[in-house]
Every structure is written in C-alpha cells, then in structure tokens.
Enzyme design. Sequence first.
Site, PDB file in Angstrom:
ATOM      1  N   TRP A 153     -28.307   0.251 -15.902  1.00 29.47           N
ATOM      2  CA  TRP A 153     -27.668   0.993 -14.813  1.00 29.47           C
ATOM      3  C   TRP A 153     -26.211   0.561 -14.726  1.00 29.47           C
ATOM      4  O   TRP A 153     -25.902  -0.632 -14.709  1.00 29.47           O
ATOM      5  CB  TRP A 153     -28.410   0.688 -13.512  1.00 29.47           C
ATOM      6  CG  TRP A 153     -27.876   1.363 -12.297  1.00 29.47           C
ATOM      7  CD1 TRP A 153     -27.497   2.676 -12.179  1.00 29.47           C
ATOM      8  CD2 TRP A 153     -27.652   0.760 -11.012  1.00 29.47           C
ATOM      9  NE1 TRP A 153     -27.061   2.928 -10.890  1.00 29.47           N
ATOM     10  CE2 TRP A 153     -27.147   1.774 -10.160  1.00 29.47           C
ATOM     11  CE3 TRP A 153     -27.840  -0.520 -10.497  1.00 29.47           C
ATOM     12  CZ2 TRP A 153     -26.820   1.534  -8.822  1.00 29.47           C
ATOM     13  CZ3 TRP A 153     -27.525  -0.760  -9.176  1.00 29.47           C
ATOM     14  CH2 TRP A 153     -27.025   0.255  -8.347  1.00 29.47           C
ATOM     15  N   ASP A 234     -35.310  -5.900 -11.273  1.00 30.56           N
ATOM     16  CA  ASP A 234     -34.787  -4.804 -10.467  1.00 30.56           C
ATOM     17  C   ASP A 234     -35.914  -3.775 -10.374  1.00 30.56           C
ATOM     18  O   ASP A 234     -36.258  -3.117 -11.361  1.00 30.56           O
ATOM     19  CB  ASP A 234     -33.549  -4.197 -11.125  1.00 30.56           C
ATOM     20  CG  ASP A 234     -32.918  -3.098 -10.269  1.00 30.56           C
ATOM     21  OD1 ASP A 234     -33.498  -2.756  -9.225  1.00 30.56           O
ATOM     22  OD2 ASP A 234     -31.849  -2.584 -10.660  1.00 30.56           O
ATOM     23  N   LYS A 270     -35.897   5.800  -3.733  1.00 30.81           N
ATOM     24  CA  LYS A 270     -36.603   6.783  -4.548  1.00 30.81           C
ATOM     25  C   LYS A 270     -38.043   6.982  -4.075  1.00 30.81           C
ATOM     26  O   LYS A 270     -38.489   8.110  -3.898  1.00 30.81           O
ATOM     27  CB  LYS A 270     -36.603   6.337  -6.020  1.00 30.81           C
ATOM     28  CG  LYS A 270     -35.222   6.054  -6.616  1.00 30.81           C
ATOM     29  CD  LYS A 270     -34.334   7.261  -6.629  1.00 30.81           C
ATOM     30  CE  LYS A 270     -33.078   7.055  -7.459  1.00 30.81           C
ATOM     31  NZ  LYS A 270     -32.203   6.000  -6.979  1.00 30.81           N
TER      32      LYS A 270
END
Length: 425
Positions: A153, A234, A270
């Site tokens: 990311w 993560d 999300k």
Amino acid sequence: MLQAVARRTVTGVNASALRSLSTWASVAQGPPDPILGITEAFKADKDPRKINLGVGAYRDEHGKPYVLQSVKKAEEAITAQNVDKEYLGITGLPEFTARAALLAYGAESDPLTRGAVSVTQSISGTGALRIGGAFFARHYPHAKAIYLPTPTWGNHIPLFRDSGLEVRSYRYFNKETIGLDFEGLKADLLAAPEHAIVLLHACAHNPTGIDPTPEQWATISDIIKERKLFPFFDMAYQGFASGNIARDAFAVRHFVAQGHQVAVAQSFAKNMGLYGERTGAFSLTVADPEEKARVDSQLKIIIRPMYSNPPAHGARIASQILGDPALYAQWETEVKGMADRIISMREKIYSILTHDLKTPGTWDHIKNQIGMFSYTGLQPDQTKTLAEKAHIYMTSEGRISMAGLNGGNVEYFAESVDSAVRGKL
C-alpha cells in the site's frame, strides 16, 4: 491618505516580489496523489460508459456507496441510549477495544485470555499503523528497520518513514506469473538481519490481491521465528476478503499460536463500511498484565500529543455490532455479501476473457486473487489507452478496485480489456 499609500505600495510590487517576501516562498509543489488524479480525470469525463476502478471503497451493484443495515441499526440503538458528546479516554472506548481485540485474536487466544494484549483505539487503520510505527521507533530495543513487501500500500512507505523507522523491502509479487514470489519472499526474509520488523498484510494484500496459502503462512512463521524477526500485521480487510471472519484472521492467529509476539493494526473502514468514521485499533501481545500496563502507559504518551483522543461515534457503532449477537450475525451476513459480490465479479471477468472472448494470455490470476484489489497484468500503455478510448480509469500499473465493477458494466470492461490487449481499442 494612508490607505492610498498602502494601495500604491501593494500595486507597485509584482507577484514575484510578493512571493519572495513570504515565509513559505521556498516550499516546493508536492506531487499529486495518483489515486486522486484518477478520480479527478473520471469526474471530468462526460462519457456515460465511464468506470472508476481506482477508488478503494466498496460500491454496491448499482455503483453507489453502501451503508450496511447492521450499521444503521447500531446507530438507532446508540441514539436510543441518549449518549453524550464527552471526550473518550486517550486509548478510546474500552468496550470497543476489547471487542476489536477479540475479533482479531479469537476467543481462544492465549495472550487475550491472560490479559496480555495491549490495545488502543486509533484513527482507522492508517492511525493504527502510525501509532505502531511511533511505538517501535521509540521503544523497540533492536534495529529500527521495517521490511515492507514489494509492492505494498502506497501509504506504508511515508507512514513508517515519518514514524522514524528505516524502510526496507522484501520481494512479494512475481510479474511473470502475476502471482506470489514465494521463493523471493523466503530468501529476503532469511537474509534480513535478526530482530528486523516485518510488515505483513494479514489478508487481501493491497494492491495485488495475492495472499499466501495457509501452508505458506506456516513457512513464513517458521522463517520469522528462526530469524528472530518481529511480525507487524496490517489487517484492514478482516471478513471482507473471503467473507469469513476466522479465515481472514488465520495468519494473525497462527502466528500467535506459534508463540510469536505480534503487532496488529485493524481497520473497520472496509468490513463495516465506516470509511468516514475513522475507526480502528492498534494492539501488541505482551508478556503479562504487568507489562501490558507499562505498554499501555507508553501508548498514551505517544497518542496524547498526536491527537489527544479518538472520535467516539464510529467506535460506538463497531462496538454495538460486535457486542450484540443479533447485530453481529447480520453484520457477518452483510460482510459475506460484499465479499461474495466481489468474488462474483472476478469469476465473471475470468469467464468472459477466457471462454467468451478468448483474450490472449492467461487470466487465472483474476479469480485466484482475493479482496478489493486486483493486479490485472495490464501494461501502462494499455491502461492509458483504456482511459483515453474506453473511459475506464485505473492505476498505470494495472491495479483495479473490483468494487467498481457490477452487472451493468462488467461486460463492457472485459470487452474493452480484450480490445486493449489485442491492440484494437
């Protein structure tokens, strides 16, 4: 008269001279955010067929933002409780952090049952990573170097650098197979110095959509233990990747079960659709409750001058869902529905390209990848042509957000990709 003099003075100085007098005259123009640039180009496009595959947020079957019914019900329950607007504590809403840790580690987690998990609420996943980076930079007793997968990311790199850590990399993506470079990954972790920190995507790797298998995770765990590395997970997509909460937490739970101390950054953007609520958590497994108390105290010292305390509303929503059996069951159904819709888009693209259009190349990777993002294997010249000729917007390296596809545009997307690959667009 003084006003007239002032006007003459200002008008007599050109813009260049005024800039040279400014305190900020030497500040350079920063580069634009690549995703923001995609969105701006999409908005400016007037073609009705246009598709935005850059945005990292879920969209429903009609291409609209989606608010979960479980979230709406949780908000109704919170409103009925007539809660106040007082500050939360530095580490957030206690019932939320307890339930977030339970979601990540599982009810049978040994550190959790022993009271040996230090956890704080954060400003979504980005905030969790930033708190973690600052904590490692200040308190990790070994080299302040963190290894990130290539690619990762985009925000990981500046985030950890700004935290005070040295950023290094390990291989992850194989451009030839459009799959996991497992041999390169193993070699790089084996070559990493002892006690280095390793950032791992718990599930739904962003941006590739490629995850290790359970067997590969077990091997990675063994290497990390052998090299005395520190795993920092993560976990931004728990439940959103496969539709199964426990399955998406496999890596974290396996590492803990194998005796690793871990760090975990969680996001509820999300999997609950709480994008704008900025709801997340950062946690560390520790030796015992006494060590937990000391770590808790240092997390507070880091957070207090950073943002003082986190926002309450999103944490209350997440806590209400996680703590109410009926809402939790509804949320599980909804998050599985979101995951299943994305999986169905993958299967549809694969079927059209492979069976209907017989597009040159292999497209197995589209359905083998998981989560919101996919590395399509398209080249920069092809993605440029797709934007200019077909009004389909994605990153230059061919990463797409699967959530931008639906029953109304997936066939047009696949047909356009076929034309771009054949050089006929």
